[in-house]
Design an enzyme around this catalytic site. Structure first.
Site, PDB file in Angstrom:
ATOM      1  CB  CYS A 138      -0.918  -0.001   1.223  1.00 40.82           C
ATOM      2  SG  CYS A 138      -1.969   1.481   1.353  1.00 40.82           S
ATOM      3  CG  HIS A 157      -4.726   5.752  -8.786  1.00 40.04           C
ATOM      4  ND1 HIS A 157      -5.514   6.652  -9.472  1.00 40.04           N
ATOM      5  CD2 HIS A 157      -3.477   5.868  -9.306  1.00 40.04           C
ATOM      6  CE1 HIS A 157      -4.774   7.309 -10.347  1.00 40.04           C
ATOM      7  NE2 HIS A 157      -3.541   6.840 -10.278  1.00 40.04           N
ATOM      8  CB  CYS A 254     -39.107  27.113   7.347  1.00 33.77           C
ATOM      9  SG  CYS A 254     -39.171  25.307   7.429  1.00 33.77           S
ATOM     10  CB  CYS A 301       2.557  66.922  16.238  1.00 33.11           C
ATOM     11  SG  CYS A 301       3.919  68.068  16.510  1.00 33.11           S
ATOM     12  CB  CYS A 314      -7.037  76.968  24.659  1.00 35.98           C
ATOM     13  SG  CYS A 314      -5.660  78.003  24.142  1.00 35.98           S
ATOM     14  CB  CYS A 322       8.265  67.191  19.462  1.00 41.01           C
ATOM     15  SG  CYS A 322       6.882  68.018  18.614  1.00 41.01           S
ATOM     16  CG  HIS A 337      -1.521  82.304  15.599  1.00 36.76           C
ATOM     17  ND1 HIS A 337      -0.566  81.517  14.990  1.00 36.76           N
ATOM     18  CD2 HIS A 337      -2.704  81.932  15.060  1.00 36.76           C
ATOM     19  CE1 HIS A 337      -1.148  80.701  14.136  1.00 36.76           C
ATOM     20  NE2 HIS A 337      -2.458  80.929  14.155  1.00 36.76           N
TER      21      HIS A 337
END
Length: 532
Positions: A138, A157, A254, A301, A314, A322, A337
């Site tokens: 086999c 086979h 059903c 950022c 604000c 950073c 600003h």
């Protein structure tokens, strides 16, 4: 909108046909809804035939005995026409996926090739058998002991019986295959015929094997589907084609009471078409709406690209990572600003305007999605709670009998109300997914009016239904619940009929291509981003 009294008096015959408290749509066949002939000899019978409602599709429910009878009838017919055994006729029909006409046509043209393709040896009537081959080894287990039983099909086979049976056990028990199991050899592809399988299948697998063999009849037909209800053995036949799923929502029911869509794997989702449902569920499941929330509520950022959430009024922002200082409105350097921190002097510059517009669009898109999603989720949750209440309805009905002296039949109105609440909430849930993709026009205003009326009626009924037993025993409340149950059912039908009719006639305009499930970015329920 019409008053309750006007609405009740103007109910069409279509709505009278459909009783949602016992909505057995399986009674609707195509013959029941044929239009009268166009000649002048119209009988009263033709004139009395009702027109099928737009939101109803014709379908039939088949019990296991019905399915078996259909198979037996087809096998007997092929057996008589082609003069072959019933066993061979069954093998041939399964090979042709129960397409009787194609089987007969191909067999008449080239019988030898058809028999060969189906796994039937046309040159001999010898039955397949187990053999002992001297010196055989086999290829699977490498066993070569004397007297080893082996089996091989015409492909040649050959393997030992133990390996063959282990292979079949894997296919039948774990993969759920039976009618089209291939030869174990890689690349062979030859189907193991039913005669060979009957020899090889062990007694433990026999019942499962024959059950799977019978299931191929339903699974091989596009117009058949198994009912997905728990432990339900029935099958549904519905002729709606895939190309029509953008024009109709094929809800079927059903005999076990389970309602589902024939066009997709989901439960009943009227009035939303299948493609829209797929897009909506994907939108609710994906993570891309998180990015939408971040876009609407955060910025990066300008220096280090860290994600920043504005947590105060604000506009002077300082990146914690950073320490870069910038203006939230225009993303410019804050030192430019001066003292105008409260009124960004660069707000009207192109960069600032673009940022504002992009932010506003993202926020508007998110708010719109949340409006529909929250209402969709609310009705989904309410439907779950209603199901919990429904599980307790029988107990409540028993208590009501004791408290009021009513009979079991007289307290059934509570069961009807419970069913109406679940069905209507399921419909309302999907109206919000449907509305999310609708383009605004005159039709949508009527749709929203119908949606509002049904929602209000459902909430009123839900409030009545949850009253204590002492109040439910009052005759006036009982009448009110029965009236409101009927009204909810009918308002639901009107909403479904309106949406289905416009869908079938192509009057709705959607903001997404329903023919392409991937035509829009998917999105999910928003999540908050961390503050930097």
């Amino acid at each position: 909108m019409d008053s309750d009294e006007e609405f009740m008096s103007n109910m069409s015959s279509d709505d009278a046909i459909m009783n949602d408290s016992n909505d057995d749509m399986s009674d609707f066949d195509d013959d029941d809804f044929e239009q009268p002939d166009t000649d002048f000899d119209l009988s009263n019978k033709d004139l009395d035939k009702p027109k099928r409602p737009a939101h109803v599709v014709s379908f039939k429910v088949f019990e296991p005995s019905d399915i078996q009878k259909q198979q037996d009838d087809m096998i007997n017919e092929v057996n008589m026409i082609l003069t072959m055994s019933k066993e061979d006729a069954a093998i041939m029909l399964r090979h042709f996926r129960w397409n009787k006409e194609r089987l007969i046509e191909d067999y008449m043209d080239r019988p030898e090739a058809v028999l060969e393709a189906a796994g039937l040896n046309s040159s001999t009537s010898a039955m397949p058998k187990l053999e002992t081959v001297p010196g055989f080894v086999c290829d699977i287990c490498c066993e070569d002991e004397p007297g080893l039983e082996t089996f091989a099909m015409k492909c040649g086979h050959r393997y030992c019986v133990d390996c063959y049976r282990q292979y079949l056990t894997q296919k039948i028990r774990e993969e759920g295959e039976a009618a089209r199991i291939q030869c174990p050899s890689d690349g062979c592809g030859r189907i193991i015929d039913s005669r060979s399988l009957d020899i090889l299948v062990t007694s433990e697998l026999t019942d499962r094997y024959h059950e799977l063999l019978n299931r191929t009849y339903v699974e091989d037909k596009d117009v058949f589907k198994w009912c997905p209800g728990p432990d339900c053995p029935n099958a549904i036949e519905c002729g709606v084609k895939k190309k029509d799923l953008n024009k109709v929502v094929p809800t079927v029911e059903c005999k076990c009471g389970f309602r589902f869509c024939f066009g997709c794997p989901n439960p009943d989702h009227q009035p939303a078409p299948c493609t829209l449902v797929k897009k909506w569920l994907k939108k609710c499941a994906d993570d891309s709406e998180t990015a939408n929330w971040i876009s609407a509520n955060t910025k990066e950022c300008p220096k280090c690209n860290s994600t920043i959430e504005k947590n105060g009024g604000c506009n002077h922002m300082t990146c914690r990572k950073c320490k870069y200082e910038f203006c939230w409105m225009c993303m410019g350097l804050w030192s430019e600003h001066g003292t105008s921190w409260y009124n960004c002097s660069r707000f009207e510059e192109k960069s600032g305007t673009d940022a504002r517009d992009a932010q506003a669009k993202s926020r508007t898109s998110l708010e719109r999605y949340l409006h529909y999603y929250n209402r969709y989720a609310n009705h989904e949750q309410s439907a779950k709670l209603d199901r919990d209440i429904a599980a307790k309805t029988e107990k409540k009905m028993v208590q009501l009998q004791t408290a009021s002296g009513m009979s079991w039949i007289e307290v059934q109105y509570l069961n009807s109300a419970s069913q109406a609440l679940q069905t209507c909430r399921q419909t309302l849930k999907w109206t919000y997914a449907f509305a999310f993709y609708l383009m605004k026009n005159n039709l949508t205003e009527i749709f929203e009016d119908n949606q509002r009326d049904l929602e209000l009626a459902v909430e009123n009924l839900s409030e009545m239904f949850e009253k204590p037993i002492t109040e439910l025993a009052e005759s006036k409340l009982k009448v009110d619940i029965m009236d409101k149950t009927s009204y909810c059912n009918k308002r639901r039908l009107i909403l479904l009929e309106y949406t289905a009719d416009n869908l079938a006639n192509g009057r709705w305009t959607f903001n997404s291509d329903l023919t392409n499930p991937t035509s829009q970015p998917s999105a999910a329920q928003p999540a908050r981003a961390g503050t930097r």
